[in-house]
Design an enzyme around this catalytic site. Structure first.
Site, PDB file in Angstrom:
ATOM      1  CB  CYS A   1       7.500 -12.278   1.380  1.00  0.00           C
ATOM      2  SG  CYS A   1       8.533 -11.444   2.595  1.00  0.00           S
TER       3      CYS A   1
ATOM      4  CG  ASP B   1       9.154 -10.555  10.868  1.00  0.00           C
ATOM      5  OD1 ASP B   1       9.470 -10.230   9.710  1.00  0.00           O
ATOM      6  OD2 ASP B   1       8.980  -9.727  11.780  1.00  0.00           O
TER       7      ASP B   1
ATOM      8  N   GLY C   1       1.125 -17.931  -2.328  1.00  0.00           N
ATOM      9  CA  GLY C   1       1.847 -19.171  -2.616  1.00  0.00           C
ATOM     10  C   GLY C   1       2.055 -19.512  -4.076  1.00  0.00           C
TER      11      GLY C   1
ATOM     12  CB  ALA D   1       0.809 -15.069   1.553  1.00  0.00           C
TER      13      ALA D   1
ATOM     14  CB  CYS E   1       3.744  -6.524  -7.830  1.00  0.00           C
ATOM     15  SG  CYS E   1       3.105  -6.177  -6.189  1.00  0.00           S
TER      16      CYS E   1
ATOM     17  CE  LYS F   1       5.831 -13.626  -7.174  1.00  0.00           C
ATOM     18  NZ  LYS F   1       4.602 -13.409  -6.401  1.00  0.00           N
TER      19      LYS F   1
END
Length: 436
Positions: A264, A315, A268, A266, A386, A270
């Site tokens: 996952c 996905d 980008g 976006a 987060c 990390k």
């Protein structure tokens, strides 16, 4: 200097898009600032401050308005409610414009938007608030949940949830931290440019840069107008990334030649950070759910100039047999409630609720149960969010270790706003210790 009506109209429309139409504040602000790039720095700063500030303080602002208005906030027309909210924010938290001018502009704006018959109402409420701003009575501190909710503009359900996990002072510290203005943090590739050289370039561009002692590859930036106008940013000399998010790559202890899958990814940050640490070896595949998100990753990869990373639309909740046991490291920075980033995305406190939060816990479990199979024996699954919501963090890791005993917890950390640098963030490293 008095802000023009045009600025206040923009603020009104932006707040309506966010509070009435459900759009995300960071996207609305970016779109408007991109569209009106000709506005000067002061005007752009005014618009951003009033929109973000109104959202940050909205529970407190509504509490104040309700003390001086016979019509309660939730019964008002959206346009009138929004004009009052942004005006009260300016009156209470911005000294640059006199209260009388704020009131006059609000009345004009109500008339301009077709509410001529409510100009007197707007005028009366705001002038009454202006006269009594220093005498507003707040809930008693003994009424812990209500007091913290109003004082820090946090929904009561959220305060209640946090008080079960953290003590009262910690919850107040978190609420205060969300309201403090923080400089932008960026990360640069130490293989590509030396810190001293980058600091010199930024100084020539008129940007104020500060070093981050605990993370040598990070800088604080302030004093710029907009990033896209800086040649250093356009040339890919650094990426925007929060300090807590940078810990993911640093914790991964990636080694030369590693194969890394970010499920996952976006926008980008990390994945690119890990590709940089690989220093031209190995490979990172950065995936996300939609073509829009993958395009964001590709833009950032292109600016970075890295060749050992690519972006794929996939996905994370659907198993991909081609990836079975192929990754030395799987990064699962999963969709979450975002309650650690309320300082950057203040509207999330109104969009999130306990049901959505519970649904996210289940989605996280589903994705973890799929992507664990991509980890090689001896490899690592790095789980991060987060948020500071325990069920999405330690709770999910406890569940995962019970369900999949082939993994063991290497280490975990919950970063708390106000105590730790950066956003509220959680990281856990889970190692696959045997085949099954």
């Amino acid at each position: 200097m008095q802000a023009s009506v045009n600025e206040r109209e923009l603020v009104l429309d932006m707040l309506l898009q966010i509070t009435r139409d459900g759009e995300y504040s960071h996207i609305v602000i970016k779109n408007v600032l991109d569209k009106y790039q000709y506005l000067d720095k002061r005007e752009r700063a005014f618009i951003t401050r009033v929109v973000n500030g109104t959202l940050e303080r909205m529970i407190e602002i509504d509490y104040i308005i309700n003390q001086f208005s016979k019509v309660k906030v939730n019964k008002m027309k959206p346009v009138i409610r929004t004009i009052l909210r942004s005006s009260v924010y300016q009156m209470k938290y911005m000294d640059s414009v006199p209260d009388s001018a704020i009131c006059n502009e609000a009345v004009k704006l109500a008339g301009k938007r077709g509410f001529v018959n409510l100009k007197g109402f707007v005028n009366g409420v705001l002038r009454n608030i202006g006269r009594n701003l220093d005498k507003i009575s707040y809930p008693d501190e003994k009424d812990q949940e209500v007091f913290i909710s109003i004082k820090y503009s946090l929904p009561e359900w959220m305060v209640k949830q946090w008080l079960k996990v953290y003590d009262e002072e910690t919850v107040k510290m978190i609420g205060k931290a969300f309201m403090e203005e923080k400089p932008l943090t960026v990360r640069f590739d130490e293989h590509k440019i030396k810190k001293a050289e980058l600091l010199s370039i930024l100084e020539k561009e008129g940007v104020t840069a500060g070093e981050v002692p605990e993370i040598p590859c990070a800088l604080y930036l302030s004093g710029y107008d907009h990033l896209s106008a800086l040649p250093s940013f356009c040339e890919g000399l650094y990426q925007v990334q929060d300090l807590s998010s940078m810990q993911v790559a640093l914790w991964s202890e990636v080694k030369a030649g590693d194969q890394v899958l970010d499920v996952c990814a976006a926008p980008g940050g990390k994945a690119i950070h890990i590709a940089e640490l690989l220093n031209g070896t190995g490979h990172v595949e950065a995936r996300d759910l939609t073509e829009y998100k993958v395009a964001l990753i590709r833009d950032n990869i292109e600016r970075s100039g890295l060749a050992n990373i690519n972006a794929v639309c996939q996905d994370a909740a659907i198993y991909d047999p081609h990836k079975k046991e192929t990754a030395d490291i799987v990064i699962a920075d999963l969709p979450c409630s975002g309650l650690g980033v309320l300082g950057k995305k203040p509207d999330l406190r109104y969009k999130m609720n306990e049901k959505t939060e519970a649904d996210l816990v289940e989605l996280q479990k589903k994705i973890l149960s799929v992507v664990k199979d991509y980890v090689k024996p001896g490899g690592k699954l790095l789980y991060s969010t987060c948020t500071i919501h325990r069920e999405e963090n330690e709770g999910n890791v406890e569940w995962f270790l019970k369900e999949y005993p082939e993994f063991e917890l290497v280490k975990e950390k919950q970063m708390i706003p106000g105590r730790d640098a950066g956003d509220g963030f959680y990281i856990a490293i889970l190692k696959r210790v045997n085949h099954e």
